[in-house]
Design a protein around this motif. Structure first.
Motif, short mmCIF file in Angstrom:
data_model
loop_
_atom_site.label_atom_id
_atom_site.label_comp_id
_atom_site.label_asym_id
_atom_site.label_seq_id
_atom_site.Cartn_x
_atom_site.Cartn_y
_atom_site.Cartn_z
N GLN A 1 31.58 36.09 47.03
CA GLN A 1 32.75 36.93 46.76
C GLN A 1 32.90 37.28 45.28
O GLN A 1 33.41 38.35 44.95
CB GLN A 1 34.02 36.25 47.29
CG GLN A 1 34.08 36.24 48.79
CD GLN A 1 35.45 35.90 49.34
OE1 GLN A 1 36.46 36.06 48.67
NE2 GLN A 1 35.49 35.43 50.57
N ALA B 1 27.90 43.52 46.22
CA ALA B 1 28.60 44.17 47.33
C ALA B 1 28.63 45.69 47.13
O ALA B 1 28.37 46.47 48.05
CB ALA B 1 30.02 43.62 47.45
N LEU C 1 28.38 46.78 55.09
CA LEU C 1 28.75 45.52 54.45
C LEU C 1 29.77 44.79 55.32
O LEU C 1 30.81 45.34 55.67
CB LEU C 1 29.36 45.79 53.07
CG LEU C 1 29.84 44.58 52.27
CD1 LEU C 1 28.64 43.72 51.83
CD2 LEU C 1 30.63 45.03 51.03
N VAL D 1 32.71 42.30 55.70
CA VAL D 1 33.74 41.91 54.73
C VAL D 1 34.84 41.07 55.38
O VAL D 1 35.23 41.31 56.53
CB VAL D 1 34.38 43.16 54.07
CG1 VAL D 1 33.38 43.87 53.18
CG2 VAL D 1 34.96 44.12 55.11
N THR E 1 38.74 39.89 55.83
CA THR E 1 40.09 40.42 55.64
C THR E 1 41.08 39.33 56.04
O THR E 1 40.68 38.24 56.46
CB THR E 1 40.37 41.69 56.48
OG1 THR E 1 40.57 41.32 57.84
CG2 THR E 1 39.23 42.70 56.36
N TYR F 1 36.89 39.62 60.47
CA TYR F 1 35.83 40.23 59.65
C TYR F 1 35.66 41.69 60.04
O TYR F 1 35.82 42.06 61.20
CB TYR F 1 34.50 39.48 59.82
CG TYR F 1 34.12 38.71 58.58
CD1 TYR F 1 33.13 39.17 57.72
CD2 TYR F 1 34.78 37.54 58.23
CE1 TYR F 1 32.78 38.48 56.56
CE2 TYR F 1 34.45 36.84 57.09
CZ TYR F 1 33.46 37.32 56.25
OH TYR F 1 33.14 36.64 55.10
N TYR G 1 40.43 39.70 47.85
CA TYR G 1 39.05 40.15 47.65
C TYR G 1 38.91 41.62 48.04
O TYR G 1 38.32 42.43 47.31
CB TYR G 1 38.05 39.31 48.46
CG TYR G 1 36.66 39.89 48.39
CD1 TYR G 1 35.84 39.65 47.30
CD2 TYR G 1 36.19 40.75 49.40
CE1 TYR G 1 34.59 40.23 47.20
CE2 TYR G 1 34.93 41.32 49.31
CZ TYR G 1 34.14 41.06 48.21
OH TYR G 1 32.89 41.65 48.12
N MET G 2 39.44 41.98 49.22
CA MET G 2 39.30 43.36 49.68
C MET G 2 40.04 44.34 48.79
O MET G 2 39.54 45.44 48.51
CB MET G 2 39.79 43.48 51.13
CG MET G 2 38.78 42.98 52.15
SD MET G 2 37.13 43.73 51.97
CE MET G 2 37.48 45.46 52.21
N LEU H 1 37.92 44.81 45.76
CA LEU H 1 36.73 45.60 46.08
C LEU H 1 37.09 47.08 46.23
O LEU H 1 36.40 47.96 45.69
CB LEU H 1 36.09 45.08 47.37
CG LEU H 1 34.79 45.78 47.80
CD1 LEU H 1 33.68 45.55 46.78
CD2 LEU H 1 34.35 45.31 49.18
N SER I 1 31.53 34.65 57.99
CA SER I 1 30.25 35.27 57.66
C SER I 1 29.10 34.67 58.47
O SER I 1 28.18 35.39 58.87
CB SER I 1 29.97 35.15 56.16
OG SER I 1 30.10 33.83 55.71
N VAL J 1 29.56 39.64 52.94
CA VAL J 1 30.26 38.86 51.92
C VAL J 1 30.60 37.51 52.53
O VAL J 1 31.23 37.44 53.59
CB VAL J 1 31.53 39.59 51.45
CG1 VAL J 1 32.29 38.74 50.44
CG2 VAL J 1 31.18 40.96 50.86
#
Length: 195
Positions: A6, A12, A22, A24, A26, A30, A121-122, A125, A148, A162
């Motif tokens: 991350q 990414a 990708l 990801v 949330t 995912y 994180y999202m 990104l 993941s 990720v």
């Protein structure tokens, strides 16, 4: 498949910029993300999900803030207030598509579903990449992946993932704001109580 930490935003972003899919995390489940402005990547994502353009299931646009939403969707003051109250959050809103928004994928639709995730994180990104088109990370007809490791086993054709764990078991609540009253299209973890 490349596994991305991350903290490694560059890896990414490289995967997305190369037209990759990708995986990801949330706050819900995912997701599988591609750059919103990359038509070949969108076609690749639709093929992975065995989804035809006219299937009725439309990819969601994920953005970083409510102001960005207005570039893609027609919003009244009421829908803006609604969005500011519930976003970021476990919600996807369906709105009339902005007349000035031309896009090879969304030109097939009159409406657009938009989401601002409540996942740091999202959000970070999205601030770096711009809008992403996202769908749940699962083979067609199966439950979404929640981490993941599960995604790596179940969706080996994804280009990169990720590393991490999603925040829940339920997908986002989907609300249509195209009519005078909101319509719940899918009830997820978020209960909408005001409009």
């Amino acid at each position: 498949m490349k596994v991305v930490e991350q903290k490694n935003f560059k890896a990414a972003m490289d995967a997305l910029n190369r037209g990759g899919i990708l995986g990801v995390p949330t706050e819900t489940v995912y997701g599988l993300a591609v750059k919103a402005d990359n038509t070949p990547a969108i076609r690749k994502l639709l093929a992975l999900k065995n989804r035809e353009v006219g299937s009725g299931k439309v990819l969601t646009m994920m953005v970083a803030d409510v102001d960005q939403m207005q570039d893609y969707a027609y919003m009244t003051r009421k829908t803006q207030n609604f969005a500011r109250h519930y976003f970021p959050g476990e919600l996807t809103v369906i709105l009339p598509k902005h007349r000035g928004f031309k896009h090879p994928y969304f030109n097939n639709f009159e409406t657009i579903g938009i989401r601002i995730p409540e996942h740091q994180y999202m959000l970070d990104l999205l601030k770096k990449t711009g809008p992403l088109l996202v769908t749940s990370a699962n083979p067609r007809g199966e439950a979404p992946c929640r981490n993941s490791e599960e995604l790596i086993k179940r969706l080996p054709d994804v280009d990169a993932v990720v590393k991490g764990v999603s925040g829940g078991n339920l997908p986002s609540t989907i609300i249509s704001l195209c009519d005078k009253e909101p319509v719940v299209v899918r009830q997820g973890g978020l209960l909408v109580i005001r409009y």
